[in-house]
Design a protein around this motif. Structure first.
Motif, PDB file in Angstrom:
ATOM      1  N   GLY A   1       0.800  -1.226   0.000  1.00 47.93           N
ATOM      2  CA  GLY A   1       0.000   0.000   0.000  1.00 47.93           C
ATOM      3  C   GLY A   1       0.831   1.274   0.000  1.00 47.93           C
ATOM      4  N   LYS A   2       1.912   1.302   0.782  1.00 46.32           N
ATOM      5  CA  LYS A   2       2.695   2.542   0.861  1.00 46.32           C
ATOM      6  C   LYS A   2       4.163   2.226   1.140  1.00 46.32           C
ATOM      7  CE  LYS A   2       1.684   3.163   5.682  1.00 46.32           C
ATOM      8  NZ  LYS A   2       1.238   3.805   6.809  1.00 46.32           N
ATOM      9  N   CYS A   3       5.015   3.180   0.816  1.00 46.33           N
ATOM     10  CA  CYS A   3       6.446   2.979   1.045  1.00 46.33           C
ATOM     11  C   CYS A   3       7.106   4.330   1.318  1.00 46.33           C
ATOM     12  CB  CYS A   3       7.091   2.301  -0.162  1.00 46.33           C
ATOM     13  SG  CYS A   3       7.156   3.346  -1.624  1.00 46.33           S
ATOM     14  N   LEU A   4       8.378   4.261   1.667  1.00 45.08           N
ATOM     15  CA  LEU A   4       9.161   5.482   1.868  1.00 45.08           C
ATOM     16  C   LEU A   4      10.128   5.656   0.712  1.00 45.08           C
ATOM     17  CD1 LEU A   4      10.214   5.128   5.614  1.00 45.08           C
ATOM     18  CD2 LEU A   4       8.459   6.635   4.689  1.00 45.08           C
ATOM     19  N   ASP A   5      10.479   6.901   0.453  1.00 44.41           N
ATOM     20  CA  ASP A   5      11.464   7.213  -0.590  1.00 44.41           C
ATOM     21  C   ASP A   5      12.694   7.721   0.141  1.00 44.41           C
ATOM     22  OD1 ASP A   5      12.901   8.079  -2.738  1.00 44.41           O
ATOM     23  OD2 ASP A   5      11.368   9.423  -3.520  1.00 44.41           O
ATOM     24  N   TRP A   6      13.798   7.005   0.013  1.00 43.51           N
ATOM     25  CA  TRP A   6      14.980   7.268   0.848  1.00 43.51           C
ATOM     26  C   TRP A   6      16.181   7.467  -0.065  1.00 43.51           C
ATOM     27  CZ3 TRP A   6      15.227   5.423   6.357  1.00 43.51           C
ATOM     28  CH2 TRP A   6      16.465   5.623   6.913  1.00 43.51           C
ATOM     29  N   LYS A   7      16.653   8.705  -0.138  1.00 44.53           N
ATOM     30  CA  LYS A   7      17.839   8.955  -0.977  1.00 44.53           C
ATOM     31  C   LYS A   7      19.060   8.319  -0.315  1.00 44.53           C
ATOM     32  CE  LYS A   7      15.340  11.703  -3.403  1.00 44.53           C
ATOM     33  NZ  LYS A   7      14.629  11.094  -4.502  1.00 44.53           N
ATOM     34  N   ILE A   8      19.887   7.709  -1.121  1.00 43.54           N
ATOM     35  CA  ILE A   8      21.134   7.148  -0.583  1.00 43.54           C
ATOM     36  C   ILE A   8      22.215   8.221  -0.733  1.00 43.54           C
ATOM     37  CG2 ILE A   8      22.837   5.305  -0.750  1.00 43.54           C
ATOM     38  CD1 ILE A   8      20.138   4.280  -0.011  1.00 43.54           C
ATOM     39  N   CYS A   9      22.684   8.689   0.407  1.00 39.23           N
ATOM     40  CA  CYS A   9      23.692   9.754   0.381  1.00 39.23           C
ATOM     41  C   CYS A   9      25.028   9.190   0.849  1.00 39.23           C
ATOM     42  CB  CYS A   9      23.324  10.865   1.352  1.00 39.23           C
ATOM     43  SG  CYS A   9      21.690  11.494   1.073  1.00 39.23           S
ATOM     44  N   TYR A  10      26.077   9.866   0.486  1.00 43.38           N
ATOM     45  CA  TYR A  10      27.347   9.530   1.097  1.00 43.38           C
ATOM     46  C   TYR A  10      28.121  10.812   1.345  1.00 43.38           C
ATOM     47  CZ  TYR A  10      29.832  10.003  -3.380  1.00 43.38           C
ATOM     48  OH  TYR A  10      30.369  10.475  -4.532  1.00 43.38           O
ATOM     49  N   ARG A  11      29.244  10.669   1.924  1.00 43.95           N
ATOM     50  CA  ARG A  11      30.108  11.807   2.227  1.00 43.95           C
ATOM     51  C   ARG A  11      31.507  11.448   1.782  1.00 43.95           C
ATOM     52  NH1 ARG A  11      27.796  16.328   4.832  1.00 43.95           N
ATOM     53  NH2 ARG A  11      26.254  15.684   6.347  1.00 43.95           N
ATOM     54  N   GLU A  12      32.229  12.446   1.356  1.00 43.60           N
ATOM     55  CA  GLU A  12      33.653  12.220   1.084  1.00 43.60           C
ATOM     56  C   GLU A  12      34.347  11.903   2.414  1.00 43.60           C
ATOM     57  OE1 GLU A  12      34.706  11.975  -1.778  1.00 43.60           O
ATOM     58  OE2 GLU A  12      33.395  13.152  -3.062  1.00 43.60           O
ATOM     59  N   PRO A  13      35.434  11.094   2.388  1.00 39.89           N
ATOM     60  CA  PRO A  13      36.160  10.836   3.644  1.00 39.89           C
ATOM     61  C   PRO A  13      36.635  12.145   4.264  1.00 39.89           C
ATOM     62  CG  PRO A  13      37.028   9.501   1.834  1.00 39.89           C
ATOM     63  CD  PRO A  13      36.023  10.418   1.234  1.00 39.89           C
ATOM     64  N   LEU A  14      36.578  12.209   5.581  1.00 35.76           N
ATOM     65  CA  LEU A  14      36.952  13.450   6.294  1.00 35.76           C
ATOM     66  C   LEU A  14      38.428  13.456   6.658  1.00 35.76           C
ATOM     67  CD1 LEU A  14      34.033  13.820   8.866  1.00 35.76           C
ATOM     68  CD2 LEU A  14      34.340  14.988   6.686  1.00 35.76           C
ATOM     69  N   LYS A  15      38.981  14.639   6.692  1.00 38.93           N
ATOM     70  CA  LYS A  15      40.391  14.790   7.101  1.00 38.93           C
ATOM     71  C   LYS A  15      40.555  14.598   8.602  1.00 38.93           C
ATOM     72  CE  LYS A  15      42.151  17.878   3.500  1.00 38.93           C
ATOM     73  NZ  LYS A  15      41.142  17.589   2.505  1.00 38.93           N
ATOM     74  N   THR A  16      39.480  14.843   9.338  1.00 43.47           N
ATOM     75  CA  THR A  16      39.538  14.654  10.791  1.00 43.47           C
ATOM     76  C   THR A  16      38.147  14.365  11.343  1.00 43.47           C
ATOM     77  OG1 THR A  16      40.036  15.695  12.906  1.00 43.47           O
ATOM     78  CG2 THR A  16      39.412  17.175  11.124  1.00 43.47           C
ATOM     79  N   TRP A  17      38.112  13.641  12.469  1.00 41.66           N
ATOM     80  CA  TRP A  17      36.851  13.352  13.141  1.00 41.66           C
ATOM     81  C   TRP A  17      36.791  14.054  14.509  1.00 41.66           C
ATOM     82  CZ3 TRP A  17      36.585   7.211  12.766  1.00 41.66           C
ATOM     83  CH2 TRP A  17      36.580   6.834  11.414  1.00 41.66           C
ATOM     84  N   VAL A  18      37.787  14.875  14.796  1.00 42.13           N
ATOM     85  CA  VAL A  18      37.939  15.428  16.157  1.00 42.13           C
ATOM     86  C   VAL A  18      37.983  16.948  16.087  1.00 42.13           C
ATOM     87  CG1 VAL A  18      39.452  15.462  18.179  1.00 42.13           C
ATOM     88  CG2 VAL A  18      39.191  13.351  16.876  1.00 42.13           C
ATOM     89  N   SER A  19      37.361  17.617  17.071  1.00 43.59           N
ATOM     90  CA  SER A  19      37.291  19.087  17.059  1.00 43.59           C
ATOM     91  C   SER A  19      38.694  19.689  17.119  1.00 43.59           C
ATOM     92  CB  SER A  19      36.437  19.583  18.218  1.00 43.59           C
ATOM     93  OG  SER A  19      37.022  19.206  19.433  1.00 43.59           O
ATOM     94  N   PRO A  20      38.897  20.806  16.393  1.00 42.20           N
ATOM     95  CA  PRO A  20      40.267  21.285  16.181  1.00 42.20           C
ATOM     96  C   PRO A  20      40.945  21.907  17.401  1.00 42.20           C
ATOM     97  CG  PRO A  20      38.668  22.733  15.083  1.00 42.20           C
ATOM     98  CD  PRO A  20      37.902  21.578  15.616  1.00 42.20           C
ATOM     99  N   GLU A  21      40.195  22.572  18.273  1.00 40.55           N
ATOM    100  CA  GLU A  21      40.852  23.329  19.339  1.00 40.55           C
ATOM    101  C   GLU A  21      41.197  22.443  20.535  1.00 40.55           C
ATOM    102  OE1 GLU A  21      41.871  26.383  19.029  1.00 40.55           O
ATOM    103  OE2 GLU A  21      40.999  26.547  17.014  1.00 40.55           O
ATOM    104  N   ALA A  22      40.137  21.900  21.164  1.00 43.47           N
ATOM    105  CA  ALA A  22      40.354  21.172  22.416  1.00 43.47           C
ATOM    106  C   ALA A  22      40.443  19.660  22.219  1.00 43.47           C
ATOM    107  CB  ALA A  22      39.225  21.502  23.392  1.00 43.47           C
ATOM    108  N   ASN A  23      40.166  19.174  21.017  1.00 42.04           N
ATOM    109  CA  ASN A  23      40.196  17.729  20.727  1.00 42.04           C
ATOM    110  C   ASN A  23      39.220  16.939  21.600  1.00 42.04           C
ATOM    111  OD1 ASN A  23      42.717  17.783  18.925  1.00 42.04           O
ATOM    112  ND2 ASN A  23      43.480  18.685  20.818  1.00 42.04           N
ATOM    113  N   ARG A  24      38.151  17.587  22.031  1.00 44.63           N
ATOM    114  CA  ARG A  24      37.250  16.948  22.987  1.00 44.63           C
ATOM    115  C   ARG A  24      35.810  16.818  22.490  1.00 44.63           C
ATOM    116  NH1 ARG A  24      38.764  16.909  28.696  1.00 44.63           N
ATOM    117  NH2 ARG A  24      41.028  17.071  28.775  1.00 44.63           N
ATOM    118  N   ILE A  25      35.592  17.114  21.208  1.00 46.12           N
ATOM    119  CA  ILE A  25      34.298  16.777  20.601  1.00 46.12           C
ATOM    120  C   ILE A  25      34.640  15.839  19.449  1.00 46.12           C
ATOM    121  CG2 ILE A  25      32.207  17.606  19.458  1.00 46.12           C
ATOM    122  CD1 ILE A  25      32.664  20.297  20.849  1.00 46.12           C
TER     123      ILE A  25
END
Ligand SMILES: Cc1cc2nc3c(=O)[nH]c(=O)nc-3n(C[C@H](O)[C@H](O)[C@H](O)COP(=O)(O)OP(=O)(O)OC[C@H]3O[C@@H](n4cnc5c(N)ncnc54)[C@H](O)[C@@H]3O)c2cc1C
Length: 348
Positions: free
Chosen positions: A196-220
């Motif tokens: 009867g019904k369905c969802l429409d879900w775009k498949i997204c991606y992201r380029e690899p990141l240079k960092t996963w950690v906040s730049p100043e305090a390294n605590r986020i």
């Protein structure tokens, strides 16, 4: 698990679930396991609490909720998904998810008794859990049952050049679905057509990141889809998020005190980045093999089963926590040296 030809359901390859000895699980049941663990330790969970800003300050980073409440901590782990707001802080820029060029129509339901008794619909509605894929040019369908066949799921991945909508819960157009599956194997076509019904879900991606950690305090620190989103064909996004959490836990357990939280977060990103790149590229490789193999061979040509098999097995024989312990000494020394030089090397 059977991988079938689009138009007639011919089995091209058969292998264990996702190339492993595994079980089909409902993610709601999986969430319940985490929730129970958290509740037993009386860790508070704040629902409906949208984070609207982060402050990357040492020794206590903080975040502010839309209610105006500010919360500070020794470390903030931002597991806020593919549309992550926290990544803006880490990247110091706004970046939007990139469309992969594909979208999924998805439906999940409990089949009615009339569906279960209809021979045109019920081939895959048995009381056993089953997983099947139908692969065709630039498209594939995944079907699986859950909870001993009481629930049914199908996902149709197809080419798409539409915009990425804000909502994850965009209703899908069943007329569009019916057009896309008009020549699929009749044994699965019936139940998809009757949905009867369905969802429409775009498949997204992201380029690899240079960092996963906040730049100043390294605590986020980013975790999960916010820093290593996977295509669904990897079948690994949530699994790798859990591994990342395990590794971050190990790293925090190995520092000498809170003043070294930044060492833990920087070791975490260095240890996890290469591993998640491997599992991300598995998904890209599988999607390309599935969507192209039948363009290249005629009907009468036997497809080599190896060409269409999921090849995730090398990912499983891996203890992420032990890997982090094994690498700790070498990588933490490198991180300390980078801190001393005042330059953290980018991940890529
Ligand atoms: C079709 C499909 C099939 C998949 N199949 C598999 C599979 O077989 N195996 C597998 O391992 N993975 C699979 N995945 C991937 C898996 O769903 C994701 O990798 C996983 O959900 C990521 O978890 P996460 O916690 O990082 O992010 P999410 O699950 O996206 O959670 C992010 C959370 O953050 C919250 N949030 C966002 N912004 C804010 C804010 N500003 N303030 C407060 N909260 C916020 C969101 O509400 C959400 O609850 C599949 C994905 C898709 C689309």
């Amino acid at each position: 698990m059977k991988i079938r030809r689009w138009h007639d359901g011919k089995v091209l390859a058969e292998q264990s679930l996702m190339d492993m000895a595994g079980y089909i699980g409902h993610r709601g049941d999986y969430h319940d396991i985490f929730l129970k663990w958290v509740q037993e330790r009386q860790i508070p969970i704040l629902m409906n609490s949208k984070v609207i800003s982060y402050a990357d300050t040492s020794p206590h980073p903080s975040l502010t909720l839309s209610t105006g409440q500010t919360i500070s901590a020794d470390l903030i782990i931002a597991a806020d998904g593919i549309k992550s707001f926290a990544r803006h802080l880490v990247l110091n820029t706004l970046d939007d998810p990139i469309s992969s060029g594909y979208a999924c129509f998805r439906a999940y339901f409990s089949p009615s008794p009339s569906m279960q008794s209809d021979p045109l619909l019920n081939t895959y509605l048995g009381n056993q859990d089953s997983v099947n894929f139908w692969i065709g040019p630039d498209m594939h369908v995944v079907q699986n049952t859950l909870r001993q066949g009481k629930e049914f799921n199908w996902i149709l991945t197809h080419k798409d050049d539409g915009d990425i909508p804000e909502s994850w819960f965009q209703p899908g157009d069943m007329n569009e679905v019916r057009k896309l599956v008009k020549d699929i194997d009749p044994e699965i076509r019936g139940i998809i057509m009757a949905t009867g019904k369905c969802l429409d879900w775009k498949i997204c991606y992201r380029e690899p990141l240079k960092t996963w950690v906040s730049p100043e305090a390294n605590r986020i620190v980013l975790l999960g889809d916010s820093c290593h989103a996977h295509l669904p064909t990897s079948a690994q996004g949530a699994s790798q998020a859990v591994e990342s959490a395990g590794v971050l836990g190990v790293c925090l357990g190995l520092i000498r005190g809170k003043e070294e939280v930044g060492v833990a977060t920087r070791v975490y990103e260095k240890v996890r980045f290469p591993r998640t790149r491997v599992s991300q590229t598995h998904g890209e490789d599988l999607r390309d093999r599935w969507h192209n193999v039948l363009k290249e061979v005629g009907e009468d040509v036997e497809v080599d089963p190896e060409v269409v098999k999921i090849k995730n097995r090398p990912l499983y024989a891996f203890d992420a926590e032990q890997d982090a312990r094994d690498k700790w000494e070498e990588v933490s020394a490198r991180v300390k040296e980078e801190f001393a030089r005042g330059k953290i090397e980018p991940l890529c």
